[in-house]
Write an enzyme that holds these catalytic residues in place. Structure first.
Site, short mmCIF file in Angstrom:
data_model
loop_
_atom_site.label_atom_id
_atom_site.label_comp_id
_atom_site.label_asym_id
_atom_site.label_seq_id
_atom_site.Cartn_x
_atom_site.Cartn_y
_atom_site.Cartn_z
CG ASP A 148 -5.11 -2.30 10.25
OD1 ASP A 148 -4.20 -2.77 10.97
OD2 ASP A 148 -5.88 -2.69 9.39
CE LYS A 202 -1.63 -3.05 6.71
NZ LYS A 202 -3.29 -3.24 7.38
#
Ligand code: IPM
Ligand code: MG
Length: 363
Positions: free
Chosen positions: A224, A192
């Site tokens: 994600d 991330k």
């Protein structure tokens, strides 16, 4: 070959039903392939809390340190759900991981062709699926300090620390690159880095290490997006490497793609090749004691044990081939049954006996 010590930790729920099947298979493989093994057993998880007050008794830890490989069933169950975090059965597992420095967690998500219909995705999206998730297992937010719940301005505030040092990133990256070299030679590192500094460092270190593995194609993906890609087009992946928490989440997603949590093994390895092997499924308290649990994830964990800790690749291949043959012949436990006319519904015990029969006659 010198004797190799194996520690058996059945744990809770269906653990005590599936682990004996794994042990029988390991003994049969040892006989067929001339492995010299000795066995011991111990307590971990809820059963250890009940008998000793501790999820990871000192005696278990001592035995685990002496073992080349540990076979674990599963830990936890509703009986112990109200205990505080520090005393829960899960602590037993987390304690073993950190005390034995089992930093490299290998979670294959492999779709067995006879089970393609069991996936929640369309068959064409998952047919032939063969992904390996390499999860860092002894660092990250699971173990970072400081952690806790404190009172600030008259309200409680909970906090954890997401931390990785360079050497932790480097060693898990090397494991992942080396595994990728033996497979499809593609590695996707998941982070991330658009938000978290710790994963910016992760990305930098993985990128630097890549120079030592020019034959592996490295890519990076935000977590994600990786979650989305896993359910959109999972076959784009070969090996994925990621930190402890992202790996926890993504490996459950990947497991479900195969339609059969009851089929998936895992290995957690230390730098010296010793390791802990366990099925990915949990303790399944709802079916415990009913001879319904699928023992194949444990059997396949034993295959991983042979391959990664016992230097017995042939035994691993033979165990996997026996599982393939048993599925090919139509035998199914309830979790992988799809109601086909050629299926034979069996319980834990019988599934184990079928695998053993294959292993003993096969070659
Ligand atoms: C897993 C489990 C564990 C984890 C729990 C039981 C502590 O979910 O092995 O994926 O979060 O690592
Ligand atoms: Mg998990």
């Amino acid at each position: 070959m010198s004797k190799q010590q194996i520690l058996i930790l059945p744990g809770d729920g269906i653990g005590p039903e599936v682990v004996p099947v794994g042990v029988e298979v390991l003994k049969a493989a040892a006989t067929r392939f001339g492995l010299d093994l000795s066995f011991d057993s111990g307590l971990v998880g809820g059963v250890a809390i009940d008998e000793t007050g501790q999820p990871l008794p000192e005696e278990t830890l001592t035995k685990a340190r002496a073992a080349r490989a540990v076979l674990l069933g599963s830990v936890g169950g509703p009986k112990w759900d109200e205990l505080p975090t520090a005393n829960r059965p899960e602590r037993g597992l987390l304690g073993l991981r950190s005390e034995l420095e089992l930093f490299a967690n290998l979670r294959p998500a492999l779709l067995f062709p006879p089970l393609a219909a069991a996936s929640s995705l369309k068959t064409e999206l998952v047919a032939g699926l063969d992904i390996l998730i390499v999860r860092e297992l002894t660092g990250g937010i699971y173990f970072g300090e400081p952690r806790g719940v404190e009172v600030v301005n008259n309200e409680r505030r909970g906090f954890n620390t997401y931390v990785y040092s360079e050497h932790e990133i480097e060693r898990i990256a090397r494991v992942a690159f080396e595994l990728a070299q033996k497979r499809g030679r593609r590695l996707c590192s998941v982070d991330k880095a658009n938000v978290l500094e710790v994963t910016q460092l992760w990305r930098e270190v993985v990128t630097a290490i890549a120079k030592d593995y020019p034959d592996v194609e490295l890519s990076h993906m935000y977590v994600d997006n990786a979650g989305m890609q896993l359910v959109r087009a999972p076959k784009q992946f070969d090996v994925l490497v990621t930190g402890n928490m992202f790996g926890d989440i993504l490996s459950d997603v990947a497991a479900m793609l195969t339609g059969s949590l009851g089929m998936l093994p895992s290995a957690s390895l230390a730098a010296d090749g010793s390791g802990l092997f366990e099925p990915v499924h949990g303790s399944a308290p709802d079916i415990a004691g009913e001879d319904k649990a699928n023992p194949l994830a444990t059997v396949l964990s034993v295959a991983m044990m042979c391959r990664y800790s016992l230097d017995a690749g042939e035994a691993a291949d033979a165990i996997e081939a026996a599982v393939d043959a048993v599925l090919g012949a139509g035998y199914r436990t309830g979790d992988i049954a799809s109601g086909g006319a050629d299926e034979v519904l069996v319980g834990t015990q019988e599934m184990g006996e079928r695998v053993l029969a294959q292993l003993e006659q096969g070659s």
